[in-house]
Design an enzyme around this catalytic site. Structure first.
Site, PDB file in Angstrom:
ATOM      1  N   ASP A 113      36.488   3.165   4.856  1.00 53.53           N
ATOM      2  CA  ASP A 113      37.602   3.053   3.919  1.00 53.53           C
ATOM      3  C   ASP A 113      37.612   4.342   3.097  1.00 53.53           C
ATOM      4  OD1 ASP A 113      38.774   0.053   2.363  1.00 53.53           O
ATOM      5  OD2 ASP A 113      39.507   2.109   2.038  1.00 53.53           O
ATOM      6  N   ASP A 126      43.212   4.340   1.812  1.00 56.07           N
ATOM      7  CA  ASP A 126      43.566   3.513   0.660  1.00 56.07           C
ATOM      8  C   ASP A 126      44.822   4.032  -0.048  1.00 56.07           C
ATOM      9  OD1 ASP A 126      42.658   1.385  -1.238  1.00 56.07           O
ATOM     10  OD2 ASP A 126      42.643   3.069  -2.631  1.00 56.07           O
ATOM     11  N   GLU A 149      46.849   2.133   4.375  1.00 56.91           N
ATOM     12  CA  GLU A 149      47.232   1.022   3.511  1.00 56.91           C
ATOM     13  C   GLU A 149      48.417   1.516   2.695  1.00 56.91           C
ATOM     14  OE1 GLU A 149      45.732   0.284  -0.202  1.00 56.91           O
ATOM     15  OE2 GLU A 149      45.961  -1.880  -0.126  1.00 56.91           O
ATOM     16  N   HIS A 202      40.805  -8.154   1.347  1.00 55.95           N
ATOM     17  CA  HIS A 202      39.976  -8.337   0.145  1.00 55.95           C
ATOM     18  C   HIS A 202      40.797  -8.339  -1.135  1.00 55.95           C
ATOM     19  CE1 HIS A 202      40.825  -4.155   0.444  1.00 55.95           C
ATOM     20  NE2 HIS A 202      40.408  -3.981  -0.782  1.00 55.95           N
ATOM     21  N   ASP A 203      42.112  -8.121  -0.993  1.00 53.65           N
ATOM     22  CA  ASP A 203      42.978  -8.050  -2.179  1.00 53.65           C
ATOM     23  C   ASP A 203      43.849  -9.274  -2.344  1.00 53.65           C
ATOM     24  OD1 ASP A 203      43.724  -4.521  -1.761  1.00 53.65           O
ATOM     25  OD2 ASP A 203      42.170  -5.532  -2.934  1.00 53.65           O
TER      26      ASP A 203
HETATM   27  O1  ISL Z   1      46.692  -5.320  -6.807  1.00 55.93           O
HETATM   28  C1  ISL Z   1      47.505  -4.775  -6.116  1.00 55.93           C
HETATM   29  C2  ISL Z   1      48.710  -4.097  -6.673  1.00 55.93           C
HETATM   30  O2  ISL Z   1      49.537  -5.124  -7.171  1.00 55.93           O
HETATM   31  C3  ISL Z   1      47.232  -4.754  -4.657  1.00 55.93           C
HETATM   32  O3  ISL Z   1      48.424  -4.676  -3.978  1.00 55.93           O
HETATM   33  C4  ISL Z   1      46.327  -3.562  -4.344  1.00 55.93           C
HETATM   34  O4  ISL Z   1      45.820  -3.019  -5.498  1.00 55.93           O
HETATM   35  C5  ISL Z   1      47.111  -2.465  -3.658  1.00 55.93           C
HETATM   36  O5  ISL Z   1      47.510  -2.988  -2.430  1.00 55.93           O
HETATM   37  C6  ISL Z   1      46.198  -1.261  -3.452  1.00 55.93           C
HETATM   38  O6  ISL Z   1      44.968  -1.706  -2.918  1.00 55.93           O
HETATM   39  C7  ISL Z   1      43.962  -0.711  -2.676  1.00 55.93           C
HETATM   40  O7  ISL Z   1      43.814   0.201  -3.768  1.00 55.93           O
HETATM   41  C8  ISL Z   1      43.294  -0.314  -4.991  1.00 55.93           C
HETATM   42  C9  ISL Z   1      42.076  -1.236  -4.823  1.00 55.93           C
HETATM   43  O8  ISL Z   1      41.867  -1.955  -6.026  1.00 55.93           O
HETATM   44  C10 ISL Z   1      42.311  -2.224  -3.692  1.00 55.93           C
HETATM   45  O9  ISL Z   1      41.135  -3.019  -3.497  1.00 55.93           O
HETATM   46  C11 ISL Z   1      42.640  -1.441  -2.445  1.00 55.93           C
HETATM   47  O10 ISL Z   1      42.789  -2.304  -1.316  1.00 55.93           O
HETATM   48  C12 ISL Z   1      42.886   0.907  -5.802  1.00 55.93           C
HETATM   49  O11 ISL Z   1      42.000   1.692  -5.031  1.00 55.93           O
END
Ligand code: ISL
Length: 591
Positions: free
Chosen positions: A99, A205, A290, A361-362
């Site tokens: 990641d 990410d 992502e 995980h989100d």
């Molecule tokens: O909480 C969100 C925004 O409303 C989620 O959609 C998420 O934060 C977003 O998709 C981005 O996620 C990624 O980046 C973030 C991290 O907290 C998440 O775990 C990761 O998947 C910041 O790095």
């Protein structure tokens, strides 16, 4: 014909290492723990493991705030442990992707510390630093109205540097300035360093956020109100995004003759799962973006094969029901999922690929969103888990399973705010409490959408710590009901785990289920989801059927004649389908 890239047929599996397996009893999952469970993944039929962040981090956002891109987080182990994990996976015919969090770094990263110490020096331009205005502490109002995803303004005042610094996420997650060619070169070097260690690609990410509109203008208030985060239109698909991605693919991912051969490459695995000799090194690896907030057309621009940018993207629209967001306490209608995918698949061309995912995980567990308060009913829980797996593993596309899906993991009944550890949950609770919302009400409003549900430790066996750790797990993981651990499910041929394993084996053996064509049956039905996957060569066609509801429905008439091979309720295809019943059937050759 040219072989499609490996990741088109691969089954991916996301490991959240912190909650997967703890090898040293400190209550936090680690790399040796993942290595100790590689046989579970290989037996399941996983082709590629995606590890959520394992780099050195202060863990303000559980690793999504990187302090050193070339060091492993101490709680998770060492670089040698990671090398062992890579070798162990490759030896079993599985790849590993990491990641890569490069929209931002931790505020403790050396680059940011150098920027704070000398904002006009070489590192000041690595970040989005803006001057304050004369005033008592020199700050004045923040440079614009952008909001952080984790609450409050997206700007942090640095008194020692007399600068504002941009952070779309937590105040310790400082957005990198991708306009700076040195930043882009640093990221390419990080990628090359990991590729040289045998890493097979990356999940990138929030990679669609890296290009910000020049001048960082205020966000439109109406859009901000609609999207919930003022300013998002100025960075979720910025003006130089395609340029940056194309450059990163060419300068970071693509191997050149000068590159050292990776120390290990993956052993090939035949259609029947037998292991062969190591495959030649993959010249590019896989780039999985992502990309929260992009729609189908933007997804196609980011991941079309001829675009030479990303290979796959996560399009999150599928996870929220119509007019719903993660925080709404609602039952997810699988009829919506069917409509979403039929629309998406209809708009894809041969150049396009699609990542099929339902959990990560989100997000709260999709199984709990579908079943609501009935998610602890063992019959419904097993049937619905198999139905979700059938959809995810036999529609056209590349499936990404999230740890626990294979044993029907459901949401946790968090009983106190203190049990929510995620920075997003903690901040939301604090905001509600500051607004005078009572403790219980605040918890009730945060619990439905809390990312913590997905971070409950993996359930390997019955017992208070579910075989995850010999110590006290960092996150509570209560026994949610008997029979839903790897140990119990592995021994039961009718279990959700066995169903996943059998279905993935079938998928590997039957080209129709990966490379084949797709034809939806009764596209307008909201309760019956049926489709045919047509063989690319002279193999068999396959019929897949799912009852999308918690009710018994009549099986439609006029379907192709087919023999059940795998089914949640047996193999007979009678006049009715039980709640969430799913069947994968071999189509009989007509006449
Ligand atoms: O909480 C969100 C925004 O409303 C989620 O959609 C998420 O934060 C977003 O998709 C981005 O996620 C990624 O980046 C973030 C991290 O907290 C998440 O775990 C990761 O998947 C910041 O790095």
């Amino acid at each position: 014909a040219a072989q499609p890239p490996w990741w088109r047929r691969a089954v991916f599996y996301q490991v959240y290492p912190r909650s997967f397996a703890d090898s040293d009893g400190d209550g936090v999952g680690d790399l040796r723990g993942v290595t100790s469970r590689l046989d579970h993944l290989a037996d399941l039929g996983v082709d590629c493991v995606w590890l959520s962040p394992i780099f050195d981090s202060p863990n303000e956002d559980m690793g999504y705030d990187v302090r050193d891109y070339r060091a492993v987080m101490s709680e998770m182990g060492t670089l040698a442990d990671l090398d062992d994990l890579i070798a162990g996976a490759h030896e079993r015919g599985m790849r590993i992707i990491l990641d890569l969090v490069v929209n931002h770094t931790s505020a403790e990263h050396a680059w940011f510390r150098a920027a704070v110490a000398d904002p006009d020096g070489p590192y000041g331009d690595y970040y989005h630093l803006q001057p304050g205005v004369p005033g008592e502490d020199g700050s004045g109002p923040p440079p614009n109205n952008w909001a952080s995803f984790f609450g409050g303004s997206a700007w942090r005042w640095l008194p020692e540097a007399k600068r504002w610094a941009l952070h779309l996420f937590a105040p310790g997650q400082m957005d990198l300035n991708w306009e700076n060619p040195r930043v882009r070169a640093e990221v390419a070097e990080i990628v090359r360093w990991w590729r040289a260690r045998g890493i097979d690609g990356f999940r990138l990410d929030v990679i669609n956020y890296i290009s910000k509109r020049p001048g960082l203008p205020d966000g439109n208030e109406a859009i901000g109100a609609l999207m919930g985060f003022p300013g998002i239109e100025h960075y979720f698909f910025g003006p130089r995004l395609h340029e940056y991605l194309r450059e990163l693919r060419a300068t970071g991912f693509t191997r050149t003759a000068q590159d050292p051969r990776p120390p290990s490459t993956v052993r090939s695995r035949g259609a029947d799962g037998t292991l062969g000799v190591p495959e030649p090194p993959d010249p590019v690896g896989v780039l999985v973006g992502e990309t929260p907030g992009v729609g189908v057309e933007m997804s196609r621009l980011l991941s079309g094969a001829r675009r030479r940018e990303l290979d796959l993207v996560f399009n999150f629209d599928v996870l929220d029901g119509p007019g719903k967001v993660r925080w709404d306490d609602y039952r997810y209608d699988l009829g919506y999922l069917k409509g979403f995918y039929l629309d998406y698949l209809a708009r894809l061309g041969p150049d396009d690929a699609i990542a099929l995912f339902l959990d990560n995980h989100d997000n709260p567990r999709m199984l709990s969103k579908v079943l609501g308060t009935r998610d602890r009913d063992p019959v419904l829980r097993s049937a619905a888990a198999k139905a979700l797996a059938t959809i995810q593993l036999t529609l056209p596309g590349t499936p990404f399973l999230f740890q626990g899906q294979e044993i029907a993991a459901i949401n946790q009944d968090f009983a106190a705010a203190a049990e929510l550890k995620d920075v997003e949950s903690v901040n939301r609770l604090a905001e509600l409490r500051a607004d005078g919302v009572a403790h219980e009400d605040a918890l009730a409003r945060v619990r439905p959408g809390a990312r913590d549900h997905a971070r409950v430790p993996m359930r390997w066996e019955p017992g208070p710590t579910t075989g995850f750790s010999t110590g006290t797990p960092w996150q509570v993981g209560r026994e949610d009901s008997v029979g839903f651990t790897v140990a119990e499910q592995g021994a039961d041929p009718g279990s959700v785990l066995s169903f996943h394993r059998d279905l993935i084996r079938l998928r590997r053996a039957e080209p129709a289920l990966t490379d084949g064509g797709f034809r939806a049956l009764l596209p307008r039905s909201r309760e019956y989801f049926g489709w045919v996957r047509t063989a690319p060569g002279d193999g068999d066609d396959w019929l897949v059927e799912v009852n999308l509801t918690d009710r018994t429905i009549k099986r439609p008439r006029g379907l192709p004649a087919a023999t059940g091979v795998l089914g949640s309720h047996g193999l007979a295809r009678g006049p009715r389908m039980a709640p969430y019943e799913c069947v994968v059937a071999r189509v009989l050759i007509a006449g």
